[in-house]
Scaffold this active site. Structure first.
Site: not given
Length: 172
Positions: A72, A132-133
């Protein structure tokens, strides 16, 4: 299962008392803190993710030291406290998403795995990477942000040759 802060503190203490990655993984599996924690894993990190119940670690996953799993962000808090930003009727909400590490993966030291990411299977994350991907199956990724830099099968071939050469030198 959402573990209490007391249970998490005890879990951190228990894994901090050993420097054996397989033992740490066994402790984590038995704790039931993760959404999924498979078999034959290795966990060398001293860091326990804040939202373990949002993380799935499948089988034969090896996690090096200081790997950070971020499920988060806190941008909602920034935006809710900014007087210059127009807010939705009930304020900005916390953004979170799950992380999944599929079979036969290695996560290198000091890497960060961000929310909403799936890694693997048969993938390697190089040390100090920020993922991040999604990481494609059979790939090696590295950098910030992490990008494909190689293939799992090439690492296997290089390590095979290294191991054979070392064995040959030791037998001389």
């Amino acid at each position: 299962m959402n573990i209490t802060w007391r249970k998490k503190l005890l879990l951190i203490l228990r894994i901090s008392l050993t420097n054996k990655g397989r033992k740490k993984a066994t402790i984590l599996k038995k704790s039931g803190a993760f959404k999924l924690f498979g078999e034959n894993n290795f966990w060398y990190s001293r860091i326990i993710p804040s939202d373990c119940e949002m993380i799935s670690i499948h089988n034969n996953v090896k996690v090096a030291t200081n790997v950070y799993f971020c499920t988060h962000d806190v941008i909602h808090d920034l935006l809710n406290d900014d007087p210059s930003v127009q807010k939705p009727s009930n304020g900005f909400k916390r953004y979170s998403n799950e992380i999944e590490i599929l079979d036969n993966c290695f996560i290198g030291a000091n890497s960060a795995i961000m929310y909403g990411v799936t890694i693997g299977p048969n993938a390697i994350v190089a040390a100090n990477s920020v993922v991040t991907k999604d990481v494609p199956a059979g790939s090696v990724v590295g950098g910030n942000p992490a990008k494909v830099i190689g293939k799992y099968e090439d690492v296997v071939k290089k390590r095979f040759k290294y191991s054979e050469d070392l064995t040959e030198r030791e037998n001389k």
